[in-house]
Design a protein around this motif. Structure first.
Motif, PDB file in Angstrom:
ATOM      1  N   PHE A   1       0.833  -1.197   0.000  1.00  0.00           N
ATOM      2  CA  PHE A   1       0.000   0.000   0.000  1.00  0.00           C
ATOM      3  C   PHE A   1       0.873   1.254   0.000  1.00  0.00           C
ATOM      4  O   PHE A   1       1.857   1.324   0.734  1.00  0.00           O
ATOM      5  CB  PHE A   1      -0.934   0.027   1.214  1.00  0.00           C
TER       6      PHE A   1
ATOM      7  N   GLY B   1      -4.566   6.729  -2.905  1.00  0.00           N
ATOM      8  CA  GLY B   1      -4.154   5.529  -2.204  1.00  0.00           C
ATOM      9  C   GLY B   1      -3.977   4.446  -3.247  1.00  0.00           C
ATOM     10  O   GLY B   1      -4.856   4.229  -4.088  1.00  0.00           O
TER      11      GLY B   1
ATOM     12  N   TYR C   1      -2.828   0.384  -4.047  1.00  0.00           N
ATOM     13  CA  TYR C   1      -2.539  -0.940  -3.501  1.00  0.00           C
ATOM     14  C   TYR C   1      -2.119  -1.862  -4.636  1.00  0.00           C
ATOM     15  O   TYR C   1      -2.844  -2.035  -5.630  1.00  0.00           O
ATOM     16  CB  TYR C   1      -3.756  -1.530  -2.791  1.00  0.00           C
TER      17      TYR C   1
END
Length: 196
Positions: free
Chosen positions: A81, A112, A114
């Motif tokens: 992440f 964000g 991931y």
């Protein structure tokens, strides 16, 4: 507003140049490394299609758009992440009847990211845009373009190697483009980032 934009640009550059430039997402997904405490920076550019959603105009059609700017990748919370702040100049707008409306933004997404695998990532995050210039002129109603644009980014990416990362993104806006007309931005983008 100009002071705010200058401050944000300077802070981004200062943050980016004061740290090590180590590529993330290629060696530490699923099992950490010493690189987990550092981050990397790069540049990004691409093209896409921009349009308006909402009501108030008829004959709206998408038009080509381009963008270019900087990107950082900061490991956070757990393996795979990352926080991905960006600073991007973007040409947006749409064709409206026989005319077109050009909107020039300085966008600041905070993504964000991931990594599902070492190569494939999903991205999600908010964005604030500062309108730098536009081609809007409406002497009849006197409506003005809004100087701030809020939105969200949804997309993903593919990391080809340690330096090259391809991105695909959809960015719907929440803020009305014009203060008295219910129109919002919608931008589809494809491009690439190069990490140093």
């Amino acid at each position: 507003m100009k002071k705010t934009v200058v401050f944000i640009v300077c802070a981004f550059i200062g943050l980016s140049t004061s740290n090590a430039q180590v590529i993330q997402g290629t060696s530490n997904v699923g099992g950490g490394s010493s690189a987990d405490t550092e981050f990397n920076i790069g540049v990004k550019a691409g093209f896409g299609a921009s349009t308006f959603f909402g009501s108030g105009f008829t004959g709206i059609s998408a038009r080509p758009s381009v963008y270019a700017g900087g990107i950082a990748e900061i490991p956070a919370f757990f393996d795979g992440f990352y926080l991905q702040p960006e600073l991007v100049f973007s040409l947006q707008g749409a064709d409206v009847g026989l005319d077109n409306l050009n909107l020039y933004y300085l966008n600041i997404p905070l993504m964000g990211k991931y990594h599902i695998t070492e190569e494939i990532a999903v991205e999600l995050g908010p964005q604030i845009g500062f309108l730098i210039a536009d081609s809007w002129d409406d002497p009849v109603t006197g409506s003005e373009t809004n100087k701030i644009n809020l939105g969200i980014n949804i997309g993903g990416g593919y990391r080809l190697n340690e330096n090259l990362y391809f991105q695909l993104r959809f960015s719907p806006g929440f803020t009305k483009i014009l203060d008295d007309i219910n129109l919002t931005n919608g931008v589809f983008q494809v491009g690439a980032a190069y990490f140093f």
